[in-house]
Design an enzyme around this catalytic site. Structure first.
Site, PDB file in Angstrom:
ATOM      1  N   ASP A  60      -7.713  -4.892   8.844  1.00 33.72           N
ATOM      2  CA  ASP A  60      -7.326  -3.648   8.171  1.00 33.72           C
ATOM      3  C   ASP A  60      -7.193  -3.838   6.672  1.00 33.72           C
ATOM      4  O   ASP A  60      -6.432  -3.144   6.015  1.00 33.72           O
ATOM      5  CB  ASP A  60      -6.019  -3.107   8.782  1.00 33.72           C
ATOM      6  N   GLU A  85       0.823  -1.208   0.000  1.00 32.09           N
ATOM      7  CA  GLU A  85       0.000   0.000   0.000  1.00 32.09           C
ATOM      8  C   GLU A  85       0.859   1.261   0.000  1.00 32.09           C
ATOM      9  O   GLU A  85       1.944   1.290   0.589  1.00 32.09           O
ATOM     10  CB  GLU A  85      -0.865   0.025   1.273  1.00 32.09           C
TER      11      GLU A  85
HETATM   12  P1  NAD Z   1       2.309 -10.448  13.643  1.00 35.25           P
HETATM   13  O1  NAD Z   1       2.203 -11.430  12.518  1.00 35.25           O
HETATM   14  O2  NAD Z   1       3.658 -10.115  14.175  1.00 35.25           O
HETATM   15  O3  NAD Z   1       1.423 -10.971  14.887  1.00 35.25           O
HETATM   16  C1  NAD Z   1       0.130 -11.452  14.747  1.00 35.25           C
HETATM   17  C2  NAD Z   1      -0.124 -12.469  15.859  1.00 35.25           C
HETATM   18  O4  NAD Z   1      -1.501 -12.884  15.791  1.00 35.25           O
HETATM   19  C3  NAD Z   1       0.724 -13.744  15.740  1.00 35.25           C
HETATM   20  O5  NAD Z   1       1.454 -13.937  16.933  1.00 35.25           O
HETATM   21  C4  NAD Z   1      -0.309 -14.847  15.515  1.00 35.25           C
HETATM   22  O6  NAD Z   1       0.054 -16.083  16.116  1.00 35.25           O
HETATM   23  C5  NAD Z   1      -1.540 -14.240  16.179  1.00 35.25           C
HETATM   24  N1  NAD Z   1      -2.817 -14.793  15.741  1.00 35.25           N
HETATM   25  C6  NAD Z   1      -3.220 -15.115  14.481  1.00 35.25           C
HETATM   26  N2  NAD Z   1      -4.473 -15.607  14.526  1.00 35.25           N
HETATM   27  C7  NAD Z   1      -4.878 -15.581  15.818  1.00 35.25           C
HETATM   28  C8  NAD Z   1      -6.064 -15.949  16.483  1.00 35.25           C
HETATM   29  N3  NAD Z   1      -7.107 -16.471  15.830  1.00 35.25           N
HETATM   30  N4  NAD Z   1      -6.144 -15.778  17.845  1.00 35.25           N
HETATM   31  C9  NAD Z   1      -5.075 -15.269  18.531  1.00 35.25           C
HETATM   32  N5  NAD Z   1      -3.909 -14.911  17.953  1.00 35.25           N
HETATM   33  C10 NAD Z   1      -3.816 -15.063  16.606  1.00 35.25           C
HETATM   34  O7  NAD Z   1       1.538  -9.142  13.144  1.00 35.25           O
HETATM   35  P2  NAD Z   1       1.616  -7.668  13.762  1.00 35.25           P
HETATM   36  O8  NAD Z   1       2.673  -6.878  13.095  1.00 35.25           O
HETATM   37  O9  NAD Z   1       1.580  -7.742  15.261  1.00 35.25           O
HETATM   38  O10 NAD Z   1       0.229  -7.096  13.225  1.00 35.25           O
HETATM   39  C11 NAD Z   1      -0.999  -7.569  13.762  1.00 35.25           C
HETATM   40  C12 NAD Z   1      -2.122  -7.081  12.887  1.00 35.25           C
HETATM   41  O11 NAD Z   1      -2.245  -5.650  13.020  1.00 35.25           O
HETATM   42  C13 NAD Z   1      -1.925  -7.356  11.399  1.00 35.25           C
HETATM   43  O12 NAD Z   1      -3.150  -7.803  10.863  1.00 35.25           O
HETATM   44  C14 NAD Z   1      -1.560  -6.004  10.816  1.00 35.25           C
HETATM   45  O13 NAD Z   1      -1.964  -5.870   9.469  1.00 35.25           O
HETATM   46  C15 NAD Z   1      -2.351  -5.081  11.724  1.00 35.25           C
HETATM   47  N6  NAD Z   1      -1.840  -3.712  11.821  1.00 35.25           N
HETATM   48  C16 NAD Z   1      -2.753  -2.736  11.861  1.00 35.25           C
HETATM   49  C17 NAD Z   1      -2.338  -1.412  11.982  1.00 35.25           C
HETATM   50  C18 NAD Z   1      -3.352  -0.326  12.075  1.00 35.25           C
HETATM   51  O14 NAD Z   1      -3.002   0.842  11.988  1.00 35.25           O
HETATM   52  N7  NAD Z   1      -4.589  -0.644  12.298  1.00 35.25           N
HETATM   53  C19 NAD Z   1      -0.959  -1.118  12.014  1.00 35.25           C
HETATM   54  C20 NAD Z   1      -0.052  -2.152  12.009  1.00 35.25           C
HETATM   55  C21 NAD Z   1      -0.498  -3.467  11.908  1.00 35.25           C
END
Ligand code: NAD
Length: 354
Positions: free
Chosen positions: A242, A71
């Site tokens: 997101d 993006e």
């Molecule tokens: P990451 O991959 O480091 O961590 C995600 C975690 O979620 C992993 O530890 C995984 O095991 C766990 N997980 C997956 N499915 C699960 C479930 N059903 N129940 C419990 N845990 C589960 O990712 P991250 O960098 O921490 O990002 C997390 C999310 O936040 C991503 O989807 C990312 O796109 C989003 N994000 C959003 C914003 C925003 O501004 N809203 C900014 C950054 C990241």
């Protein structure tokens, strides 16, 4: 790379652009302390949200593929233009890569020259956390002490640090489908002085929590929280949904909640509310921050921050970092832009270098 300090630059040296590497970003954050850095950043985000109408706004430009998304997130005010390049690939983590990586640019609107190039993988985690906790300051129930954190990946500790800095929450209940992620988060958060409870299910994690943060990554309509898990009065900080086709909350929770969003035009495509009718009422956070509409009205209300991450938060982060490196520390100068003596003799500059 040239070791030139911004303060020593002549106008012609505008061609040299300050660059903040990952290493320098880490030094910069440590020089302030993580919580102080996030608090300062949240203040800039809040100021920028309060002057929302001054910005050019557009939903981010997303290029979707089977395993993820890439993006571009642009915005501008009268003085500066900023954009972030960011990806989201949930499968990356299993292959040893970050789910989310990013870099960004801030430019002068007056002449279009970039004035900052910076890593934004750390900065995204910091700005996402700062935004979540800033919103929590407006919407979390008064006296909230306990936060459930479902999804203990890269964003988790940043969120915890921000909610402590801005909302005073020090007690955490952690759950992740992968116990190794909870091990990592527990270790890091105990070292930061948090009270941490490990939970074996999401149902256990939300017990007694006034704030529920969901930050999982899965490219599907997931149901991290079901309706019966959400009691009256809680604030939900949902950051993981997101992207089109990527959500975390059961639709019924949305129907019981007052929903707060950054930029409806983007959130309706990417957020939890993609599950609802396109005209389902939502409240824009900038109006809450300006005191124009109510945030939390009563102790029974369920508030939901349907976070997707908007370009103005990145713009705020870019401006914040640009201000912090103004004395020339924590950056290198990149020879990024061609700078012929005669601006029209670009070709002559090239041939003279042969
Ligand atoms: P990451 O991959 O480091 O961590 C995600 C975690 O979620 C992993 O530890 C995984 O095991 C766990 N997980 C997956 N499915 C699960 C479930 N059903 N129940 C419990 N845990 C589960 O990712 P991250 O960098 O921490 O990002 C997390 C999310 O936040 C991503 O989807 C990312 O796109 C989003 N994000 C959003 C914003 C925003 O501004 N809203 C900014 C950054 C990241």
């Amino acid at each position: 790379m040239m070791a030139v300090k911004p303060s020593t630059l002549k106008p012609s040296a505008l061609a040299y652009v300050p660059f903040v590497s990952v290493e320098n970003m880490m030094k910069l954050v440590h020089a302030h302390g993580v919580e102080a850095f996030i608090t300062g950043l949240a203040a800039v985000i809040e100021e920028d949200f309060k002057r929302w109408p001054e910005f050019d706004k557009t939903p981010r430009v997303a290029s979707h593929s089977r395993d993820g998304v890439i993006e571009l997130m642009p915005t501008a005010d009268a003085e500066n233009y900023g954009f972030k390049y960011v990806n989201g690939h949930p499968k990356n983590m299993r292959e040893g890569y970050q789910t989310v990586t990013a870099f960004g640019v801030l430019s002068s609107v007056a002449n279009g020259y970039p004035i900052l190039l910076t890593e934004m993988t750390l900065l995204t985690a910091l700005r996402t956390a700062a935004t979540s906790a800033l919103v929590g300051k407006y919407l979390a129930p008064k006296g909230a002490e306990v936060m459930a954190m479902i999804g203990n990946g890269a964003q988790c500790e940043f969120q915890a640090m921000a909610f402590r800095a801005l909302c005073g929450i020090n007690r955490l209940r952690l759950y992740d489908v992968d116990p190794a992620a909870t091990d990592k988060a527990e270790r890091n958060l105990l070292a930061q002085g948090f009270e941490v409870v490990r939970c074996t299910s999401p149902e256990a994690a939300v017990e007694g929590a006034q704030v529920i943060t969901t930050c999982t990554a899965d490219k599907q309509y997931a149901t991290i929280l079901t309706d019966n898990m959400v009691g009256a009065g809680v604030h939900i900080n949902a950051i993981g949904g997101d992207c089109p086709g990527k959500t975390e909350l059961h639709r019924d929770i949305l129907l019981r909640s007052d929903i707060f969003v950054e930029y409806p035009e983007q959130t309706r495509i990417e957020g939890e509310i993609q599950q609802l009718e396109p005209d389902h009422p939502v409240t824009e956070l900038w109006q809450v921050m300006r005191g124009e509409v109510a945030g939390r009205r009563d102790a029974k209300q369920i508030t939901l921050f349907d976070s997707v991450g908007f370009a103005i938060e990145d713009f705020s982060a870019l401006c914040y970092v640009h201000g912090l490196i103004a004395d020339g520390q924590f950056c290198e100068m990149l020879d990024l832009l061609a700078d012929p003596d005669d601006p029209r003799d670009l070709f002559g500059m090239l041939t003279r270098a042969a």
